[in-house]
Scaffold this motif. Sequence first.
Motif, PDB file in Angstrom:
ATOM      1  N   UNK A 173       0.836  -1.212   0.000  1.00  0.00           N
ATOM      2  CA  UNK A 173       0.000   0.000   0.000  1.00  0.00           C
ATOM      3  C   UNK A 173       0.865   1.255   0.000  1.00  0.00           C
ATOM      4  N   UNK A 174       2.170   1.050  -0.078  1.00  0.00           N
ATOM      5  CA  UNK A 174       3.109   2.171  -0.026  1.00  0.00           C
ATOM      6  C   UNK A 174       4.044   2.141  -1.245  1.00  0.00           C
ATOM      7  N   UNK A 175       3.504   1.670  -2.375  1.00  0.00           N
ATOM      8  CA  UNK A 175       4.252   1.783  -3.623  1.00  0.00           C
ATOM      9  C   UNK A 175       5.279   0.703  -3.883  1.00  0.00           C
ATOM     10  N   UNK A 203      11.146  -3.300  -6.060  1.00  0.00           N
ATOM     11  CA  UNK A 203      10.929  -2.086  -5.260  1.00  0.00           C
ATOM     12  C   UNK A 203      10.527  -2.498  -3.853  1.00  0.00           C
ATOM     13  N   UNK A 240       3.455   1.949  -9.185  1.00  0.00           N
ATOM     14  CA  UNK A 240       3.626   2.671 -10.451  1.00  0.00           C
ATOM     15  C   UNK A 240       4.993   3.342 -10.579  1.00  0.00           C
ATOM     16  N   UNK A 241       5.604   3.715  -9.447  1.00  0.00           N
ATOM     17  CA  UNK A 241       6.896   4.407  -9.522  1.00  0.00           C
ATOM     18  C   UNK A 241       8.009   3.495 -10.017  1.00  0.00           C
ATOM     19  N   UNK A 271       8.289   1.886 -12.683  1.00  0.00           N
ATOM     20  CA  UNK A 271       8.574   1.938 -14.122  1.00  0.00           C
ATOM     21  C   UNK A 271       9.764   2.861 -14.421  1.00  0.00           C
ATOM     22  N   UNK A 272      10.058   3.796 -13.514  1.00  0.00           N
ATOM     23  CA  UNK A 272      11.226   4.660 -13.705  1.00  0.00           C
ATOM     24  C   UNK A 272      12.515   3.848 -13.573  1.00  0.00           C
ATOM     25  N   UNK A 282       3.185   3.614 -16.170  1.00  0.00           N
ATOM     26  CA  UNK A 282       2.312   3.132 -15.082  1.00  0.00           C
ATOM     27  C   UNK A 282       1.177   2.243 -15.608  1.00  0.00           C
ATOM     28  N   UNK A 307      -4.393  -1.200  -3.674  1.00  0.00           N
ATOM     29  CA  UNK A 307      -5.341  -0.085  -3.577  1.00  0.00           C
ATOM     30  C   UNK A 307      -5.812   0.408  -4.938  1.00  0.00           C
TER      31      UNK A 307
END
Lengths: 418, 418
Positions: free
Chosen positions: B181-183, B189, B319-320, B322-323, B329, B353
């Motif tokens: 829930x925190x990316x 990641x 989503x982050x 992908x960098x 995303x 989420x």
Amino acid sequence: MAKIKIDQANDIAVERMMSARPILTGIATARDVIPNMEDNLLLHAGPPVEWEQMSGPMQGAVIGGLIFEGLVDNETDAVSMVEAGEVKFAPCHEHSSVGPMAGVTTASMKVYEVTNTTHGNVAYSNLNEGYGKVLRYGAFSDDVITKLRWMNDVLAPVLSEALVKSENGIDVRQLLSESLHMGDEGHNRNKAGSILYTAKLAPMVTKLAIDSNIASEALQFLADNALSVLNPVMAACKSMADAAHGVDGSTLMTIMARNGTELGIRISGLGDKWFTGPVGQPDGLYFPGFTAEDASGDIGDSTITETVGIGGFAMASAPAIVAFVSGTPQDAINATMEMYEITVSEHSHFTIPALNFRGTPVGVDIRKVVELGITPRINTGIAHRDAGVGQVGAGLVRPPMNVFEDALVSYAEHYGLV
Amino acid sequence: MAKIKIDQANDIAVERMMSARPILTGIATARDVIPNMEDNLLLHAGPPVEWEQMSGPMQGAVIGGLIFEGLVDNETDAVSMVEAGEVKFAPCHEHSSVGPMAGVTTASMKVYEVTNTTHGNVAYSNLNEGYGKVLRYGAFSDDVITKLRWMNDVLAPVLSEALVKSENGIDVRQLLSESLHMGDEGHNRNKAGSILYTAKLAPMVTKLAIDSNIASEALQFLADNALSVLNPVMAACKSMADAAHGVDGSTLMTIMARNGTELGIRISGLGDKWFTGPVGQPDGLYFPGFTAEDASGDIGDSTITETVGIGGFAMASAPAIVAFVSGTPQDAINATMEMYEITVSEHSHFTIPALNFRGTPVGVDIRKVVELGITPRINTGIAHRDAGVGQVGAGLVRPPMNVFEDALVSYAEHYGLV
């Protein structure tokens, strides 16, 4: 003033807002650092308000503040002291400060100092108490005061010394950039930011020449409170917003704050004038045992986050927040998309991965608000309407439209457009 | 075996996978805890492989492992020792263990112990070295070995004592639920998870009777490494996957692992047989100065994360990322959506989420993989093809289809379906 001149002024203002670089440098006692602080002065959230007009949670926090300060021993004496005119009130915002919910800040309280190193201005905020029965939600029982004293006498010195050890302080803009990529929106969800904050301080705390149980207790308090970083974040946002204030001709909103009775805004190009209106009632989710009938009106300076382009404006970063404030993840995306309509820029430092790393909508232009009939989105906690109770939920709310209309009329008069 | 019986077996297997509750309980020396560990045995990632077939980074890590162990002083002696047949090799997976990238684990190395308290099985993983030139990417220079010794002799005792102080250990499934829930997606990641891990340990570390500079250095190392928690997460995933293994009739994949040369899978209902094929070449983003020509083949046991429904299967949570791995995303959302096609359930503890809190796709059914022609998605780091260099990028890859086809043929034979 021609439209192109206003646009230029807004570009300058929002550029100052985005280029502000807030660094958390230390912790000090309010009376020693907050401009024009006085021992019988209580700072509070939102625009100016007198005792009789204060909401329940604001009155409760005032009572608790006077007890904490040692000026009275109990509720009755606190009310007597206020009614005898022995207590002065002023908005935090008029003293380079911000406070969540009631925002009551007294002279002896420890406050975070955040310096905007780009423009040199400084902003302050008190320490976060965590969830449950807390002063900022209007609770003032013995356990609330005991915790505040522990925070002032035990926690604050630990954080203060750790910040000294960190040498360069903590770059709050950088921390927010990271936490917006970790599911936070920076206002109602600061879970990642608070854990990042804890992890940044921890290596410093271990080096302090203090009792190891105290060090452990301090770190546990920070780690267990998903709002630990809210107050330094708010001070950082205040330092960014203040940097954008006072640009001649700008229609940018640089303050939006609520005292539980009224919401007030200030405009970059209109000096110190407040434009106020009645607060809205948040629409959200309630803790077990509470309903909308228990809710106080919208309260707190924490809308400084929305003012600088995070919080309700960055909801698309924080899909998990809908479990706390109501709605669906698509609503969270929609909230951010709508805010692009009334803002003048996209943030160069705060980006949203789920929107292809688009910058958050930043810099509310009151012309757009009035023209489109779209008011800013606010994420907020919800206080109980009565003094002494505390938080009852969290949700979403908007400011009253009249404050923007009034500001725009005043702008037209001030700049000779009518 | 009738389709309905296979479905039932898979339901049992995936339910065991999801109900497994991995608790990080401590740190110990590999030779003392890993089943059938021997002093001249080197565990490695992926299916079985002999020296001659090992990829560059795997050979580099073997050389470094022998130097670390004190069995040789340099590369030449290491190669001689291996060629003389004095070193035994075995997959981590065959010793209740997992290791990222080369995965080389030696008898003296400290390892995390993770216990699945639901079913009682235990899994192990070594400590994470951080980014840059590290053993797991095949580097073995003096600074690599020095850091490994510091991790074994300084860091590990601090973590070990802190875990003892934590009494109940750390619930890794709970930590992953939060970090999704925190990316994070839990494989490539692990930024939020690593910070959560640091913040959980910090209050314990401050209580230890150790030099405060060491305590500080240990916490700084954890906080600065966004992969700190990867290894305990991998051990946790291994304990979940092992719980699902051995269900009669099940077509669920319970291991997917790469040694840089071959990728191998195991199936719940097919015992200890590996099904292997040539590894793919990750498609991703390269660090400055490197290109796809520098890349080793796909390597590491970290695909245990995808095996239990996170990592590449939970990309919609992150989503982050992908960098870091390339794409948009929307690609991240699509990756997760595709994995629902080949899995048998949605995770009851890991939710996304952005997808309205839908459970992650969990439990790869090899029947679906073969029928639909859709192979699992993998997020991965990319090693340099030569021994001694290190990481050159990160990206996305898929296993070879033949391993699923071979496994399905074997299944049909084993269960008398042909």
